[in-house]
Design a protein around this motif. Structure first.
Motif, PDB file in Angstrom:
ATOM      1  N   ALA A  84      58.829  28.514 -32.739  1.00  0.00           N
ATOM      2  CA  ALA A  84      59.744  27.394 -32.455  1.00  0.00           C
ATOM      3  C   ALA A  84      60.678  27.098 -33.613  1.00  0.00           C
ATOM      4  N   SER A  85      61.696  26.310 -33.323  1.00  0.00           N
ATOM      5  CA  SER A  85      62.558  25.787 -34.385  1.00  0.00           C
ATOM      6  C   SER A  85      62.096  24.383 -34.736  1.00  0.00           C
ATOM      7  N   PRO A  86      62.092  24.015 -36.013  1.00  0.00           N
ATOM      8  CA  PRO A  86      61.727  22.636 -36.384  1.00  0.00           C
ATOM      9  C   PRO A  86      62.793  21.636 -35.950  1.00  0.00           C
ATOM     10  N   LEU A  87      63.964  22.178 -35.569  1.00  0.00           N
ATOM     11  CA  LEU A  87      65.067  21.299 -35.152  1.00  0.00           C
ATOM     12  C   LEU A  87      64.987  21.017 -33.660  1.00  0.00           C
ATOM     13  N   TYR A  92      68.239  26.935 -34.151  1.00  0.00           N
ATOM     14  CA  TYR A  92      67.534  27.478 -35.323  1.00  0.00           C
ATOM     15  C   TYR A  92      68.404  27.423 -36.576  1.00  0.00           C
ATOM     16  N   TYR A  93      69.560  26.796 -36.496  1.00  0.00           N
ATOM     17  CA  TYR A  93      70.501  26.785 -37.617  1.00  0.00           C
ATOM     18  C   TYR A  93      70.618  25.402 -38.250  1.00  0.00           C
ATOM     19  N   GLN A  94      70.341  25.328 -39.571  1.00  0.00           N
ATOM     20  CA  GLN A  94      70.663  24.102 -40.317  1.00  0.00           C
ATOM     21  C   GLN A  94      72.083  24.303 -40.840  1.00  0.00           C
ATOM     22  N   GLU A  95      73.029  23.584 -40.265  1.00  0.00           N
ATOM     23  CA  GLU A  95      74.434  23.751 -40.637  1.00  0.00           C
ATOM     24  C   GLU A  95      74.646  23.372 -42.109  1.00  0.00           C
ATOM     25  N   VAL A 118      66.083  28.396 -39.750  1.00  0.00           N
ATOM     26  CA  VAL A 118      64.760  27.802 -39.905  1.00  0.00           C
ATOM     27  C   VAL A 118      63.881  28.087 -38.687  1.00  0.00           C
ATOM     28  N   ALA A 119      62.586  28.366 -38.951  1.00  0.00           N
ATOM     29  CA  ALA A 119      61.608  28.547 -37.882  1.00  0.00           C
ATOM     30  C   ALA A 119      60.295  27.942 -38.359  1.00  0.00           C
TER      31      ALA A 119
END
Ligand SMILES: [Zn+2]
Length: 348
Positions: A84-87, A92-95, A118-119
């Motif tokens: 999963a993504s924490p977002l 999955y992208y922290q801009e 991030v994952a």
């Protein structure tokens, strides 16, 4: 008297049960760690690296099309693994905005918007405690029409994290979830000044005080001149700077499992190369998060267009990746979080 003897024997029996339970737990834990470490293979590492460091990725320069290909490749891997993504959802992208990347930037062309990838694997017993495993996804791009593939720098660290994440996920699928949570963090902008990791610690997805340690991998696929005759080595930098326990844990895991020659030459505060300050772990260490930096030293292809996947020593990359996995497994599953016994003054 009979009653006392009876209760003593009951206590003795219970103690032996718990100690044998602890002992059997330790054996099971070891077996499981060995079983999942074995899923980290040269073949899979090479499969990823020949794509990730291929010319198609154009040297993965921050904000450029090649870097966008890189993040898409990483995201697809995590989606395919069911990690999963924490977002949340499909993000999955922290801009990392251009405004942040260009702050204080005096030379070089203006940087465009970029992304950290991030994952996340959620912990079973202490989900609020986070272990961060990091590597940088970017490299220096193209110069004078030549592609700088960055196979070792830091393609090796990037694919190592993919294999480590897969190994933990295989365990999760078998019902063995780590006690603490693990964040797989691929940072951008390292070559531009450790910018992606700086952005993360200043905009953390999980509270910095809950971050128990950072294992940072940057260049673990090659051999430097100093080790031509004994290549089964890796430099460890910073392992004992903030937490003696993390250092000892790392040594213990290596002695037990991977038996690599751990070289602390660059861990010396007086070392002129100052490698401790030159990769993404440093942004975590600044916030009193115990770190270990895994590094093989520089070599003739360092920051050259010749740093290509065919030059990588996949047997060494496999063993070094397994060392990081075993260390992560122990940090994520140890009863108590590693202790920071040598804190530094936090940045303002
Ligand atoms: Zn690097």
């Amino acid at each position: 008297m009979k009653k006392i003897l009876l209760s003593l024997s009951v206590v003795a029996f219970l103690v032996s049960c718990s100690s044998s339970k602890n002992a059997s737990d330790a054996v099971t834990n070891t077996d499981q760690a060995v079983k999942y470490a074995a899923t980290i293979t040269e073949k899979d590492l090479a499969k990823h690296l020949f794509i990730y460091a291929s010319d198609a990725f154009e040297g993965r320069d921050t904000g450029e099309p090649g870097q966008k290909k890189a993040i898409a490749y990483l995201k697809k891997f995590y989606v395919d693994q069911g990690i999963a993504s924490p977002l949340g959802g499909d993000d999955y992208y922290q801009e990392v905005p251009a405004s942040f990347l260009n702050q204080g930037r005096k030379r070089g062309k203006a940087l465009k918007d970029s992304e950290n990838v991030v994952a996340f694997i959620k912990g079973s017993e202490k989900p609020e405690e986070i272990l961060v495993i990091s590597a940088h996804l970017d490299h220096v791009g193209m110069r004078d029409g030549k592609i700088y593939n960055g196979a070792d720098d830091d393609g090796s660290g990037t694919v190592a994290i993919l294999e480590i994440a897969e190994a933990f996920q295989k365990a999760v699928k078998a019902g063995i979830r780590p006690k603490r949570s693990i964040l797989f963090l691929h940072v951008t902008g390292e070559e531009k000044g450790l910018l992606g990791s700086k952005f993360y610690v200043e905009n953390p997805i999980f509270p910095i005080p809950n971050t128990v340690a950072n294992l940072n991998i940057d260049m673990i696929g090659r051999i430097d001149d100093r080790h031509k005759d004994n290549p089964n080595y890796v430099y460890l930098i910073g392992s004992d700077k903030l937490s003696t326990e993390l250092h000892n844990l790392s040594e213990e895991m290596n002695t037990k499992y991977t038996k690599i020659a751990l070289d602390y030459k660059y861990n010396d505060d007086k070392d002129p190369n100052r490698f401790y300050y030159r990769s993404d772990h440093y942004n975590f260490a600044k916030y009193n998060i115990p770190i270990i930096f895994y590094f093989n030293g520089t070599h003739e292809d360092y920051h050259q267009p010749t740093d290509t996947p065919d030059k990588i020593n996949y047997d060494l990359l496999q063993n070094r990746t397994r060392l990081v996995f075993y260390t992560a497994w122990e940090v994520a599953n140890r009863e108590a979080r590693v202790v920071v016994d040598k804190p530094v003054t936090l940045p303002n």
